[in-house]
Design an enzyme around this catalytic site. Sequence first.
Site, PDB file in Angstrom:
ATOM      1  N   CYS A  76     -11.346  -1.354 -18.392  1.00  0.00           N
ATOM      2  CA  CYS A  76     -10.648  -2.636 -18.265  1.00  0.00           C
ATOM      3  C   CYS A  76     -10.428  -2.906 -16.790  1.00  0.00           C
ATOM      4  O   CYS A  76     -11.382  -2.991 -16.018  1.00  0.00           O
ATOM      5  CB  CYS A  76      -9.353  -2.641 -19.068  1.00  0.00           C
ATOM      6  N   ARG A 108      -5.493  -0.816 -20.656  1.00  0.00           N
ATOM      7  CA  ARG A 108      -5.879  -1.487 -21.890  1.00  0.00           C
ATOM      8  C   ARG A 108      -7.027  -0.726 -22.559  1.00  0.00           C
ATOM      9  O   ARG A 108      -7.134  -0.683 -23.783  1.00  0.00           O
ATOM     10  CB  ARG A 108      -6.309  -2.934 -21.598  1.00  0.00           C
TER      11      ARG A 108
END
Lengths: 298, 154
Positions: A247, A252
């Site tokens: 990410c 994430r």
Amino acid sequence: MTMPFDDDARFADYAHPQRIVGTKWLERHLGSEDLVVVESDEDVLLYEVGHIPSAVKIDWHLDLNDPVTRDYIDGEAFARLMSAKGITRDTTIVVYGDKSNWWAAYAMWVFTLFGHEDVRLLDGGRALWQAEGRAMTRAVESREPTDYPVVDRDDSVERAYLPAVLDFLGGQLVDVRSEPEYTGERTHMPDYPQEGALRGGHIPGAVSVPWAKAANDDGTFRSRAELEQIYLTEQGLDPSEPVVAYCRIGERSAHSWFALKHLLGFEDVRNYDGSWTEWGNLVRVPIVKGAEPGEVAR
Amino acid sequence: MSEQQPNGRSLPPALAQVVEDFNDLEIPDRLQLLLEFSDGLPPLPQRYAEHPELLEPVPECQSPIFLHVEVEGDDGDAVVHLYFSAPPEAPTTRGFAGILHEGLDGLSAAEVLAVPMDFTDHLGLGEAVSMLRLRGMAAMLFRIKRQVQEKMAG
């Protein structure tokens, strides 16, 4: 494994149901001496506002990152941290946090690098616990320091460095950022600081599966069948082949790492924590802009 | 504690007091003081609570925060009032807003504009919340100053 698993039928279809617990299970087992609950948030003050009773706080930035090198803490610092939080090598750790468990999954991933055996995620995280009206407290319990062993971090299985990602081009890369970050319209999350990368776009060949697709609106994970529809049917990912997820800084993608590895049972999932803040600043690495994964130059 | 005065320039008294209060505390207690500022951030008055579109977002903060500046007058003596809105699940950002409200609300426009941009580095919060997160407070100060300038000009 010291604590019983959560045998809630919701989790039974997941590949590794022993890696996830529900709020009901956690409430029932709070206070067990074999269990330590860890809160890990983006907002560094959220724990102080109120947390699950008996939970300890571990901050991704202040506790898990090395203060000098862009890296995680070493085995000695990890042993000191675990000791201070009252965690032994045999403790069952349940991690939860804000933002649909991004940072909780990230903490879990770092614990995995140190081979802590029994780490589980609280499905739904902090928001669901609160929404269900379960107990929160501002009281901080002091814990007896433990004798946690110094274990070398092993990055070889779950973590991908830049050279490995360059060699991996053409393999199953999953970009879990938002769509405007993938296409190159933005170099940061919507509503987040415009910072961190000089170039926008994605790694050639990477498919776009924003992390949030793995989560329901209440922050819990989608069912196995729904996850298979998203990752296997729609994206054609093969669970027996290696996957690298990335990410912006790896938080994430830790959420997606959890979904791919523990809920879908992908055999080889690595998190590229250098992610876009590394790739998007490198001189002469290939970048693709737009909505298509793009070709990998041979 | 003159070594904590940014650039040797003096801060407005209320803000200087906040800086001193933080630096007098051990690091874990600084987080508790930030929590007090977070808890104590005044709610929006009705006229803004009903019109959120009048508030300016601060995207440099990791959590949603909106701010609005009122300037009474059009010269350097004009009085500045600050209004913030941030949700309870963003306590760090609320704490930053609380510090700025405590330190700057009710000052003159000239005093607000003279606050050094790097005063946030001197709160002793780097080790408690990380320098990365402190950037959000500097961005809020930047936007406050810009609104003050615009409103004096207008």
